[in-house]
Every structure is written in structure tokens, then in C-alpha cells.
Design an enzyme around this catalytic site. Structure first.
Site, short mmCIF file in Angstrom:
data_model
loop_
_atom_site.label_atom_id
_atom_site.label_comp_id
_atom_site.label_asym_id
_atom_site.label_seq_id
_atom_site.Cartn_x
_atom_site.Cartn_y
_atom_site.Cartn_z
N ARG A 48 1.04 -1.01 -0.14
CA ARG A 48 0.06 0.22 -0.04
C ARG A 48 0.86 1.23 -0.18
NH1 ARG A 48 -4.51 2.75 4.05
NH2 ARG A 48 -6.08 2.58 2.57
N ASP A 61 -4.41 1.98 13.05
CA ASP A 61 -4.56 1.17 11.98
C ASP A 61 -3.04 0.62 11.48
OD1 ASP A 61 -5.48 -0.08 9.65
OD2 ASP A 61 -6.67 1.69 8.75
N ASN A 75 -1.80 -1.09 7.93
CA ASN A 75 -2.40 -1.66 6.94
C ASN A 75 -1.37 -2.48 5.99
OD1 ASN A 75 -4.97 -0.95 6.66
ND2 ASN A 75 -4.28 1.38 6.59
N ASP A 92 -13.17 -4.24 6.39
CA ASP A 92 -13.56 -3.23 5.71
C ASP A 92 -14.63 -3.66 4.83
OD1 ASP A 92 -11.57 -1.62 6.38
OD2 ASP A 92 -10.34 -1.97 4.65
C1 GLA Z 1 -7.84 0.75 6.21
C2 GLA Z 1 -8.96 0.65 7.37
C3 GLA Z 1 -10.09 1.53 6.87
C4 GLA Z 1 -9.78 3.11 6.73
C5 GLA Z 1 -8.51 3.00 5.71
C6 GLA Z 1 -7.83 4.41 5.65
O1 GLA Z 1 -8.07 0.28 5.07
O2 GLA Z 1 -9.38 -0.43 7.38
O3 GLA Z 1 -11.15 1.52 7.91
O4 GLA Z 1 -9.34 3.58 7.85
O5 GLA Z 1 -7.41 2.08 6.03
O6 GLA Z 1 -6.60 4.57 4.83
#
Ligand code: GLA
Length: 773
Positions: free
Chosen positions: A437, A472, A474, A540
Site C-alpha cells: 500500500r 490502523d 495496513n 472493511d
Molecule cells: C484501512 C482501514 C479503513 C480505513 C483506511 C484508511 O483500510 O481498514 O477502515 O481506515 O485504512 O486508509
């Protein structure tokens, strides 16, 4: 309760007995683990060793039946004829990988011994612990096995530590927190697997000859395989003996279930030995993470209840905390927002009764997409010209609490943090790190990085009086290497310990600040995180039909109070599936509720429906977050049913995935209601939006309206119908054995008693003790 008689250890909880003893050769041999029994039952229930088999290896010339391979061992070494997966694998410079740990001594204490490094469930007034010391004098290594009994929760926790008592460094390549041998009761294994937006789907398979492995290698718990594992003897939710295992850990986990000959199975659980290499210096100690174990003879739901109650009382930071209803702007705006836009959403959220407003990703630096800015948490002045404090002041004026998103473990290459400290990312000396990402992972095994994050996030919280952090993470870890570590073999574990220090320093001194943990959705849903997090973002994917699988999967191991769910838009972007607003709420209500959609795009009547949903949730919040949760084995394959019960009140969700034409009569059964009590059974009022009918509206009203005509398109915004209303009084006995639901709509006429479920419809039923009974 823990009792020791003649080197036989009895560990009893309310409904479970666990018994093992020291053998004549000093090994710990388990005699029984199952539903509670009398101590004099042991001879009958224990495994019998009356005969030696061809091929067995004996360590006792005089007793050919003493075979390590067929004992139920509490700790298994390598080299003396136990050919199953061992608890430990080590390399001693002289004796190679051989070891033979035997009993030395034990201690029983009225509390729980502390762990030096890492996390563990909390002590409890009635917790009792047993510490057994094992030694291998040929290599001068000592192992301590820690057992803690939480009698009233029906939970036993286990972990161990190893101490190098020799004069030289030793290498350990595998060290399990738990080894548990059991006779197979035709167990089915349950585990959770998936990926991004499809997390925590329950998987089932029979234990059979060979080895099943559930593990993570990403550096975190992972959305591929959660750390929880369950065994179910009857493969039923409410019946049979079930046993659950989970780790208080957020890193690479491992669980193997191996069936050997004689129908004995071995469960090993601990840190994943893959990419783990521990070098232990003389006198050094290493502690494994804690595993929690629960056994129930009331099926999987029995184990889940024990886990839920235990986690709610002995794992989380704030037991019994009622979670606020959240609005999060992410799915409404993504990165495209400013103060004005957010305030408009906040006012609408307030209108429906939301209590906390979360500003998601994109509020800082030049972060207008996911390619830059990560690491630089100073407010974007274009989006918030007067700064964050002023914006949050306005949110507080609306009488809402304030939440904000951060991703502190990560950095974009295009960021000031990376430009200033390129050496802080995880990176091997001679290669470029792989991106995920568009971001790199900061090296949390480095204390300087930990301190930096602690200072930054603490300042953000304190300067802006923030009530809620969405934390978060990611991407998975790659290029594992810690520039400040002496031994790279422990990198993954040190990362996790570093993260725990960071969270500890930020959140323990700030008990009022709530933490929502997130990792691209539910990529880090685990008991380590729940030591800090109020709740965890489950996925998500907020399509309610997908969520039925995700939330149900999580419910095996985690309480509803920890599962964060949001009502969002339909059709949902991850499936393009259209679902009724009622179903989006009815699924999200089982846990910590939030809303995450553009409230400017919903009609007046939808807004009213949301307000009623929020009022309903507030009324039953304690029940929906902390009640006892039941899953059901339905014979009707297109339906899912959930029940949550607190004292005399239950709420049951009945969800239809895909409809069949002319649905047959349906039984509806509850579980565990008091059979002699009379209950008021009624459907939660919900609106049926008329756009579900389109040109078929003539089935409902006597006039023909053009589907896309002015009258109908206007009416859709303001008017809705009642949906499947029902109300009657009935005994718990009748409910537990099964009542019959009203018919579903079948295109052959309409009346207010029909249930219009169609595809993806659902209903919540409230079942309350009759007041004047
Ligand atoms: C991740 C989280 C989402 C959101 C995005 C923001 O995907 O799971 O809920 O916060 O990041 O970039």
C-alpha cells in the site's frame, strides 16, 4: 482449585477437571482433561498402558510398556522415542538436538505469577496457579510450566519459560506455550481463515491421521488465519464436548493438531517456529506467550461464553465499559474532505443520536491519497484552516466525543519522517524493502522508534483532548530485520514486544482514551490487542451478508463487546449487493455499533429509521455488547440465527441470505430461556422501504403507480411500510422447543403480518419477561 497429592496434580474449574502426574521417570503424564469428574474416577478414565507394541522405543529395560510415544505428555522433548511434534526443539553445542526434561519441583500459589516481557490475562481474586519446574541436567536447561485456573470462568491458562543454566549459549528453534495430548473424541477442528475484506470465515475439518497447522507468518495475527482454534466433538453449537484455544499474542502464531496412532491427538500452540531462532545466553530467560484454554460440555457456544466472559473481565482494559455509538467518515468521503464537509456529516450523525465522531485517514500532512504523508501527523491546514483543536471544539459543542485515525507503525517514502529517518524502517542491510500500500513498516524492535511513536501519539491525544484513537496497520511485514537487534532470529517477537511497550506507554496512563484497533479491517484481531483495545474493526467489508460470516466467525473466540460493526451504504462497494437498511443495522447491532456512510445521501425516511435504530440500540446496548451469545445449527440453509441474552431479556436476529420461492413454514427456536417464564415476544419495529417493491407495489396498495414516476420517487423518500410486525406472549418452554413464524411474502397478496424478507431481509425479535407475571 488446584490440589496436589503424591505428585499428582488436580486442576479443577467449575465444570472441568485436568489431572496429570509425575511418572516414575519424571515425565508429566496427563491422566484426564474433560468435564468435571470425581478424583476416584481417574483410574477408569485414564489411558491404559498394558502392552508394548512392536516398534516402540523403551527407556526402561524393566518396563516395556513405558513408552513416551504413547503417554499424554505435558511437555515433550526430542530424542527418547516420542515421535510426535515436540514442545521444544533446541541445539546444544555438545548434545545436539537431544533433550529430556523431567520433573524437579512444583509450587502452588494463590495468584498469578507476573510475566516479565509480553502480555498476559490479568490476575483475579480466585485465580490459583501451579508452577512446575522441569530440568534437563545433561544440558543444564530449566523449563517452568505455568498453569493458572480461573475456576468460575472455566478457563485454564498455560505458558512456560526456559532458563539457560549452562555456561554456554544455547539455540532454541521451537518453544510451544502449550502441549496438550487428548484421546480423539471424533473432533472437528474449527478455525478462522480469509483475507482482506473476507476475514474470519469459519472453516471445519475432521481431525484425522497426520497434522493440521493453523499459523501466521505475516508478523501479525493476520487475516489469513486467526490464532483461535476450537475442537468440537459433536460438531454442534449447543451440544457435545468442545475445547477452545487462543493466544494472548499479536505476532506469528502457530497451532498444530497431530493425530498419531492409537487415536491420540496432540495440540501444540505457541510462537510460530518458522522464522524464529532464539539464542539464549547463560542465565538468560525466555518467556512464551500465554494460551487460554476452555472446555465445555455445552458445545461450541459453551466455550465461546467462557472465552467472552473471561476476556470481558480478565483481558480488556475497561471491563463492563459501554461502547459509544460511532460515526466514521471513511466510507463517506475517503480522503476527500474538509472541516466544513465533516461538520455537515457530524450534524447529521448527531441528529440520529451518534455519540462519537471519528475523523479517518487524510487529516494530516499532504495526505490526499495513500501514497504520501504517512508518518507526519501535523494537521493539513487546507482541510482544517483553524487546526484540529478548533474542529474538535465544534464536535464537542455538538455534544459528541472526538476520535481520530492514525497509523503509527507505518511510513510513506514520500514523508518528512522517512526523509529524516530512513534508517527507522524495517530493512535488510543490502536490499530495498518491498512496499505494501505504498508504505514501509517502522522498526518497532528499535527503542528509538518506539519512543518517537509514544511521544507523537501522546502529544496528539493530549493537545487535542482526543477521546478515541483508531489505530490502523495496513500491511504485513516483509524484509524482517531489526537494525538494533543482537539476534535477528527474534525479530518478529521483538517487534510485537516493542508494539506492546508503545501501547502500554500511551494508553495505560490515559484510561479515558478508547482505542479501536484496525488492520486493513480484521487483520490483527487478537487477545494481545484486546489488552489495550476497546474494540477491533472486524473488516472493511460492511456488507451485512458478508458480515454474517465475519462476525459469526469472530464470535467463536471474541466477545460481541470487542467486535466493531458499522452500518454502511447499499449496494456495498465490495460486493455490489443491495441490502435493506434494516438488515445492515440488524447485523451491526450484535457488537459495538457505528455508522459509516454519507448521511447527505440518505432520504428523510432512512434518517428516521436510523434514529430509531440508534434509540433501540441505546436501550439494549448492555445486552447487545455483554449478553451471552448463541449461534444455531439451523437446518434451513439459507438462514442464520443469532441470540443474545442478558438475564430475562433476549434479542434474536433472524437473517435470510437468499430466498426461495414459496418459502416453507419456519420453526423458530430459542436457546436456554427459562421454561416456566412467560415472555413477551415481539419484532423490533422496522421500516420496509417501498422501493423494494418497484413495479410490484400493486400487490400492496390497490392503485397502480409508475415505478419511476414522480409520485413513487417522491413517496420513497418520505414513506415506508411496517415490516413483519408480530407481538404475543409465550412460555420459555414453547420458545425453546420451537414456535412457528408468520408466512413470508409470496406474491399472492399482502397483509401487515407477512414477513417480507426476500433476499437479505432480516428481523430482530425482542423476548422479555412479562412484567406482570
Ligand atoms: C484501512 C482501514 C479503513 C480505513 C483506511 C484508511 O483500510 O481498514 O477502515 O481506515 O485504512 O486508509
Amino acid at each position: 482449585m488446584i490440589k496436589v497429592v503424591n505428585q499428582r496434580f488436580y486442576l479443577h474449574t467449575k465444570n472441568t477437571s485436568y489431572v496429570f502426574e509425575v511418572t516414575c521417570h519424571g515425565h508429566l503424564n496427563q491422566l484426564y482433561f474433560g468435564p468435571k469428574i470425581q478424583e476416584n474416577d481417574i483410574e477408569a478414565v485414564r489411558l491404559k498402558h498394558n502392552v508394548a507394541l512392536g516398534g516402540n522405543i523403551q527407556i526402561d529395560n524393566k518396563d516395556s510398556t513405558y513408552v513416551l510415544d504413547s503417554l499424554l505428555l505435558e511437555f515433550s522433548s526430542v530424542g527418547k522415542g516420542d515421535y510426535r511434534e515436540p514442545s521444544i526443539e533446541l541445539i546444544d553445542p555438545i548434545t545436539n538436538f537431544n533433550s529430556n526434561f523431567v520433573f524437579d519441583s512444583y509450587e502452588v500459589i494463590d495468584n498469578k505469577p507476573a510475566i516479565e516481557k509480553g502480555l498476559m490475562s490479568k490476575d483475579h481474586p480466585k485465580a490459583m496457579s501451579l508452577i512446575v519446574k522441569l530440568v534437563d541436567l545433561s544440558i543444564n536447561q530449566t523449563v517452568f510450566l505455568f498453569y493458572t485456573c480461573y475456576e468460575e470462568f472455566d478457563i485454564i491458562t498455560r505458558r512456560l519459560s526456559i532458563k539457560n543454566d549452562s555456561k554456554q549459549e544455547i539455540t532454541v528453534t521451537k518453544l510451544m506455550s502449550v502441549t496438550l495430548d487428548l484421546l480423539n473424541r471424533d473432533y472437528t477442528i474449527y478455525n478462522l481463515s480469509g483475507t482482506w475484506a473476507r476475514e474470519s470465515h469459519r472453516q471445519k475439518r475432521k481431525v484425522s491421521s497426520g497434522t493440521f497447522i493453523n499459523q501466521s507468518t505475516t508478523g501479525a495475527t493476520s487475516h489469513f488465519f486467526n490464532s483461535g482454534v476450537m475442537l468440537s466433538s459433536l460438531d454442534r453449537e449447543n451440544e457435545g464436548i468442545s475445547i477452545g484455544f487462543n493466544m494472548v499474542y499479536s505476532g506469528n502464531h502457530y497451532c498444530s493438531i497431530q493425530q498419531h496412532y492409537s487415536n491420540v491427538i496432540r495440540i501444540n500452540m505457541g510462537i510460530n517456529p518458522s522464522n524464529f531462532h532464539l539464542k539464549l545466553a547463560p542465565n538468560e530467560i525466555f518467556e512464551t506467550p500465554e494460551v487460554i484454554i476452555s472446555l465445555s460440555n455445552q458445545g461450541n457456544n459453551g466455550v465461546s461464553k467462557n472465552f467472552h466472559d473471561f476476556i470481558n473481565q480478565c483481558i480488556v482494559r475497561q471491563p463492563d465499559l459501554l461502547k459509544p455509538i460511532v460515526y466514521n467518515n471513511w466510507e463517506a468521503t475517503m480522503f476527500d474532505f474538509n472541516e466544513e464537509k465533516l461538520l455537515r456529516l457530524a450534524k447529521k450523525a448527531k441528529e440520529i443520536g451518534v455519540e462519537l465522531f471519528v475523523v479517518d485517514d487524510g487529516w494530516f500532512s499532504n495526505r490526499n491519497n495513500d501514497q504520501s504523508g504517512l508518518g507526519d501527523y501535523h494537521v493539513n491546514k487546507k482541510k482544517f484552516p483553524k487546526g484540529l483543536q478548533s474542529f474538535f471544539g465544534k464536535i464537542k459543542d455538538l455534544d459528541m466525543k472526538c476520535g481520530i485515525w492514525v497509523e503509527p507503525e507505518m511510513v510513506n517514502i514520500d514523508s518528512n519522517l522517512y526523509r529524516t529517518h530512513p534508517e527507522w524502517v524495517i530493512k535488510t542491510p543490502y536490499t530495498q524493502s518491498a512496499l505494501g500500500r505504498h508504505q514501509l513498516v517502522l522498526d518497532l524492535s528499535n527503542r528509538l522508534v518506539q519512543d518517537y511513536i509514544i511521544d507523537n501519539v501522546s502529544k496528539l491525544i493530549d493537545d487535542n483532548q482526543i477521546d478515541y484513537i483508531k489505530w490502523d496497520m495496513n500491511r504485513h511485514i516483509s524484509d524482517a530485520f531489526g537494525s538494533t537487534l543482537k539476534h535477528q532470529g527474534l525479530f518478529y517477537h521483538e517487534y510485537v514486544l516493542g508494539l506492546y511497550r508503545v501501547l502500554n506507554e500511551i494508553f495505560i496512563p490515559r484510561p479515558q482514551v478508547l482505542l479501536e484497533m484496525c488492520s486493513s479491517g480484521g487483520n490483527r484481531f487478537d487477545l494481545g490487542m484486546l489488552c489495550f483495545a476497546t474494540q477491533i474493526w472486524s473488516s472493511d467489508n460492511t456488507d451485512p451478508i458478508e458480515r454474517l460470516k465475519i462476525q459469526e466467525g469472530l464470535s467463536y473466540f471474541y466477545p460481541l463487546s470487542s467486535i466493531s460493526n458499522h452500518v454502511s451504504i447499499s449496494p456495498h462497494p465490495s460486493t455490489l449487493r443491495q441490502t435493506p437498511l434494516s438488515t445492515r443495522f440488524n447485523v451491526s447491532a450484535f457488537g459495538a455499533l457505528g455508522y459509516e456512510l454519507d448521511l447527505n445521501n440518505v432520504t428523510r425516511v432512512e434518517l428516521k429509521e436510523m434514529k430509531d435504530q440508534v434509540d433501540f440500540y441505546k436501550k439494549y446496548r448492555k445486552l447487545l455488547q455483554y449478553g451471552t451469545f448463541y449461534r444455531f445449527d439451523l437446518t434451513k440453509q439459507n438462514c442464520v440465527q443469532w441470540q443474545v441474552t442478558l438475564k430475562d431479556t433476549s434479542i434474536v436476529g433472524y437473517f435470510q441470505k437468499q430466498t426461495n420461492a414459496v418459502e416453507p413454514f419456519e420453526f423458530f427456536k430459542t436457546f436456554g430461556l427459562d421454561e416456566f417464564t412467560i415472555y413477551h415476544f415481539y419484532s423490533k419495529p422496522q421500516r420496509l422501504m417501498i422501493d423494494r417493491f418497484k413495479e410490484h407495489l400493486h400487490h400492496v396498495i390497490p392503485i397502480h403507480l409508475k415505478p419511476s414516476g414522480f409520485v413513487l420517487t417522491q413517496a420513497e423518500k418520505y414513506i415506508a411500510m411496517e415490516d413483519g410486525t408480530v407481538s404475543f406472549f409465550v412460555s420459555g418452554n414453547a420458545l425453546n422447543s420451537g414456535i412457528v413464524l408468520n408466512n413470508q411474502f409470496m406474491a399472492s397478496g399482502y397483509n401487515k403480518d407477512l414477513r417480507i424478507l426476500s433476499d437479505f431481509g432480516s428481523q430482530l425479535y425482542v423476548i422479555e419477561r412479562e412484567e406482570n407475571e
